[in-house]
Design a protein around this motif. Structure first.
Motif, PDB file in Angstrom:
ATOM      1  N   SER A   8       1.229   5.649  27.996  1.00 16.41           N
ATOM      2  CA  SER A   8       1.289   4.558  27.023  1.00 16.41           C
ATOM      3  C   SER A   8       0.840   3.253  27.671  1.00 16.41           C
ATOM      4  O   SER A   8       1.244   2.948  28.799  1.00 16.41           O
ATOM      5  N   TYR A  24       0.572  -0.671  28.525  1.00 18.87           N
ATOM      6  CA  TYR A  24       1.563  -1.737  28.648  1.00 18.87           C
ATOM      7  C   TYR A  24       1.400  -2.699  27.481  1.00 18.87           C
ATOM      8  O   TYR A  24       0.295  -2.909  26.981  1.00 18.87           O
ATOM      9  N   ARG A  25       2.468  -3.298  27.058  1.00 16.26           N
ATOM     10  CA  ARG A  25       2.439  -4.233  25.921  1.00 16.26           C
ATOM     11  C   ARG A  25       2.221  -5.652  26.413  1.00 16.26           C
ATOM     12  O   ARG A  25       3.099  -6.508  26.311  1.00 16.26           O
ATOM     13  N   GLU A  26       1.060  -5.904  26.969  1.00 13.74           N
ATOM     14  CA  GLU A  26       0.693  -7.230  27.447  1.00 13.74           C
ATOM     15  C   GLU A  26      -0.543  -7.693  26.698  1.00 13.74           C
ATOM     16  O   GLU A  26      -1.516  -6.952  26.589  1.00 13.74           O
TER      17      GLU A  26
END
Length: 86
Positions: free
Chosen positions: A41, A43-45
């Motif tokens: 998954s 990264y949520r950046e």
């Protein structure tokens, strides 16, 4: 099984590079999202590199990074495979 990785422009983008993979030297490059069995998954950046988590995972598993300067055209067996990422 160790494969190869390369940072290549995503189809339909303005040169934004994403991680591409191939399992054998006689195959074409495909985006990491085409390999759910290997992908991690993202990264949520904001503005983060697409495929960075997968790159880290596969590097630890022994996959080889191929410099994008060594990749010859055509890059993809199926250009539509990148449409999923764009």
């Amino acid at each position: 099984m160790a494969g190869q990785m390369c940072w290549l422009p995503a189809f339909g983008t303005n040169g934004q590079k994403i991680l591409h993979l191939k399992l054998a030297s006689n195959e074409g490059w495909r985006p990491y999202t085409a390999f759910p069995q290997y992908a991690a998954s993202d990264y949520r950046e904001p503005d983060g590199s697409k495929g960075w988590a997968t790159y880290q995972k596969l590097t630890k598993a022994g996959w080889k990074l191929v410099p994008s300067s060594e990749v010859q055209q055509p890059l993809f067996l199926n250009a539509n495979a990148d449409a999923e990422v764009a």
